[in-house]
Design a protein around this motif. Structure first.
Motif, PDB file in Angstrom:
ATOM      1  N   PRO A  69       0.829  -1.214   0.000  1.00  0.00           N
ATOM      2  CA  PRO A  69       0.000   0.000   0.000  1.00  0.00           C
ATOM      3  C   PRO A  69       0.864   1.265   0.000  1.00  0.00           C
ATOM      4  O   PRO A  69       1.990   1.254   0.494  1.00  0.00           O
ATOM      5  CB  PRO A  69      -0.782  -0.103   1.305  1.00  0.00           C
ATOM      6  N   ASP A  70       0.351   2.329  -0.571  1.00  0.00           N
ATOM      7  CA  ASP A  70       1.075   3.593  -0.667  1.00  0.00           C
ATOM      8  C   ASP A  70       1.068   4.279   0.695  1.00  0.00           C
ATOM      9  O   ASP A  70       0.091   4.923   1.067  1.00  0.00           O
ATOM     10  CB  ASP A  70       0.425   4.477  -1.726  1.00  0.00           C
ATOM     11  N   ASN A  71       2.184   4.115   1.425  1.00  0.00           N
ATOM     12  CA  ASN A  71       2.282   4.634   2.773  1.00  0.00           C
ATOM     13  C   ASN A  71       3.763   4.819   3.088  1.00  0.00           C
ATOM     14  O   ASN A  71       4.598   4.031   2.651  1.00  0.00           O
ATOM     15  CB  ASN A  71       1.642   3.631   3.737  1.00  0.00           C
ATOM     16  N   ILE A  72       4.099   5.838   3.873  1.00  0.00           N
ATOM     17  CA  ILE A  72       5.500   6.106   4.208  1.00  0.00           C
ATOM     18  C   ILE A  72       6.087   4.968   5.040  1.00  0.00           C
ATOM     19  O   ILE A  72       7.250   4.609   4.880  1.00  0.00           O
ATOM     20  CB  ILE A  72       5.655   7.474   4.925  1.00  0.00           C
ATOM     21  N   VAL A  73       5.274   4.349   5.888  1.00  0.00           N
ATOM     22  CA  VAL A  73       5.752   3.236   6.708  1.00  0.00           C
ATOM     23  C   VAL A  73       6.103   2.042   5.818  1.00  0.00           C
ATOM     24  O   VAL A  73       7.122   1.372   6.030  1.00  0.00           O
ATOM     25  CB  VAL A  73       4.700   2.847   7.772  1.00  0.00           C
ATOM     26  N   MET A  74       5.298   1.781   4.826  1.00  0.00           N
ATOM     27  CA  MET A  74       5.569   0.672   3.912  1.00  0.00           C
ATOM     28  C   MET A  74       6.834   0.941   3.090  1.00  0.00           C
ATOM     29  O   MET A  74       7.582   0.019   2.782  1.00  0.00           O
ATOM     30  CB  MET A  74       4.381   0.435   2.979  1.00  0.00           C
ATOM     31  N   ALA A  75       7.066   2.192   2.755  1.00  0.00           N
ATOM     32  CA  ALA A  75       8.284   2.541   2.027  1.00  0.00           C
ATOM     33  C   ALA A  75       9.517   2.291   2.890  1.00  0.00           C
ATOM     34  O   ALA A  75      10.521   1.745   2.414  1.00  0.00           O
ATOM     35  CB  ALA A  75       8.239   3.991   1.578  1.00  0.00           C
ATOM     36  N   VAL A  76       9.443   2.667   4.151  1.00  0.00           N
ATOM     37  CA  VAL A  76      10.568   2.433   5.068  1.00  0.00           C
ATOM     38  C   VAL A  76      10.799   0.938   5.244  1.00  0.00           C
ATOM     39  O   VAL A  76      11.944   0.464   5.251  1.00  0.00           O
ATOM     40  CB  VAL A  76      10.319   3.142   6.419  1.00  0.00           C
ATOM     41  N   ILE A  77       9.721   0.165   5.366  1.00  0.00           N
ATOM     42  CA  ILE A  77       9.845  -1.287   5.506  1.00  0.00           C
ATOM     43  C   ILE A  77      10.481  -1.892   4.258  1.00  0.00           C
ATOM     44  O   ILE A  77      11.363  -2.750   4.351  1.00  0.00           O
ATOM     45  CB  ILE A  77       8.476  -1.926   5.803  1.00  0.00           C
ATOM     46  N   ALA A  78      10.049  -1.456   3.078  1.00  0.00           N
ATOM     47  CA  ALA A  78      10.604  -1.982   1.834  1.00  0.00           C
ATOM     48  C   ALA A  78      12.082  -1.642   1.693  1.00  0.00           C
ATOM     49  O   ALA A  78      12.885  -2.492   1.280  1.00  0.00           O
ATOM     50  CB  ALA A  78       9.813  -1.438   0.638  1.00  0.00           C
ATOM     51  N   ILE A  79      12.463  -0.434   2.037  1.00  0.00           N
ATOM     52  CA  ILE A  79      13.867  -0.026   1.942  1.00  0.00           C
ATOM     53  C   ILE A  79      14.705  -0.791   2.958  1.00  0.00           C
ATOM     54  O   ILE A  79      15.806  -1.254   2.649  1.00  0.00           O
ATOM     55  CB  ILE A  79      13.993   1.496   2.108  1.00  0.00           C
ATOM     56  N   THR A  80      14.185  -0.980   4.165  1.00  0.00           N
ATOM     57  CA  THR A  80      14.892  -1.746   5.190  1.00  0.00           C
ATOM     58  C   THR A  80      15.049  -3.202   4.764  1.00  0.00           C
ATOM     59  O   THR A  80      16.131  -3.790   4.922  1.00  0.00           O
ATOM     60  CB  THR A  80      14.136  -1.661   6.531  1.00  0.00           C
ATOM     61  N   LEU A  81      14.010  -3.780   4.218  1.00  0.00           N
ATOM     62  CA  LEU A  81      14.072  -5.150   3.721  1.00  0.00           C
ATOM     63  C   LEU A  81      15.097  -5.274   2.598  1.00  0.00           C
ATOM     64  O   LEU A  81      15.905  -6.208   2.574  1.00  0.00           O
ATOM     65  CB  LEU A  81      12.695  -5.602   3.234  1.00  0.00           C
ATOM     66  N   GLY A  82      15.073  -4.328   1.665  1.00  0.00           N
ATOM     67  CA  GLY A  82      16.034  -4.343   0.564  1.00  0.00           C
ATOM     68  C   GLY A  82      17.471  -4.225   1.042  1.00  0.00           C
ATOM     69  O   GLY A  82      18.358  -4.924   0.568  1.00  0.00           O
ATOM     70  N   ALA A  83      17.693  -3.343   2.021  1.00  0.00           N
ATOM     71  CA  ALA A  83      19.048  -3.187   2.570  1.00  0.00           C
ATOM     72  C   ALA A  83      19.497  -4.459   3.273  1.00  0.00           C
ATOM     73  O   ALA A  83      20.660  -4.875   3.146  1.00  0.00           O
ATOM     74  CB  ALA A  83      19.098  -1.999   3.521  1.00  0.00           C
ATOM     75  N   ALA A  84      18.601  -5.102   4.015  1.00  0.00           N
ATOM     76  CA  ALA A  84      18.955  -6.331   4.732  1.00  0.00           C
ATOM     77  C   ALA A  84      19.290  -7.458   3.760  1.00  0.00           C
ATOM     78  O   ALA A  84      20.283  -8.172   3.947  1.00  0.00           O
ATOM     79  CB  ALA A  84      17.815  -6.743   5.652  1.00  0.00           C
ATOM     80  N   VAL A  85      18.488  -7.612   2.724  1.00  0.00           N
ATOM     81  CA  VAL A  85      18.744  -8.665   1.733  1.00  0.00           C
ATOM     82  C   VAL A  85      20.062  -8.410   1.010  1.00  0.00           C
ATOM     83  O   VAL A  85      20.894  -9.318   0.857  1.00  0.00           O
ATOM     84  CB  VAL A  85      17.572  -8.765   0.731  1.00  0.00           C
ATOM     85  N   ASN A  86      20.275  -7.187   0.572  1.00  0.00           N
ATOM     86  CA  ASN A  86      21.515  -6.870  -0.136  1.00  0.00           C
ATOM     87  C   ASN A  86      22.738  -7.019   0.760  1.00  0.00           C
ATOM     88  O   ASN A  86      23.789  -7.467   0.322  1.00  0.00           O
ATOM     89  CB  ASN A  86      21.455  -5.466  -0.721  1.00  0.00           C
TER      90      ASN A  86
END
Length: 104
Positions: A69-86
């Motif tokens: 969903p379009d939300n600032i919290v979801m954006a932070v979660i996605a960026i955090t997830l991406g950083a952790a995976v990378n």
């Protein structure tokens, strides 16, 4: 956690598992995310594209944002997830390079 990990600091254990390059990547991602949040919150016109920079820095795993969903919290979660995976991938590559694969 092994017996050798109990006496070491969290930073030392992280460095051992993901390497200096992985830690550097995490720091860069955290700084980019903080910068994007400050710029986005400070922009009253809702036209800030600052969030794209940390999203691209943590791609491809952060592209899960496209289905959230379009939300600032979801954006932070996605960026955090991406950083952790990378970071996990960087750590795996760092350990593989340290071991070496010489067939000599």
């Amino acid at each position: 956690m092994t017996d050798t990990d109990t006496g070491r600091s969290i930073l030392r254990r992280l460095r051992d598992h993901i390497g200096v390059v992985g830690l550097g990547y995490l720091v860069v991602c955290a700084v980019l995310l903080a910068w994007a949040l400050v710029v986005t919150i400070g922009d009253s016109s809702d036209e800030s594209m600052a969030g794209v920079i940390p999203l691209l820095a943590t791609a491809p795993a952060s592209f899960v944002l496209l289905v959230l969903p379009d939300n600032i919290v979801m954006a932070v979660i996605a960026i955090t997830l991406g950083a952790a995976v990378n970071t996990a991938i960087i750590g795996w590559c760092t350990r593989a390079l340290r071991r070496g694969g010489g067939s000599d």
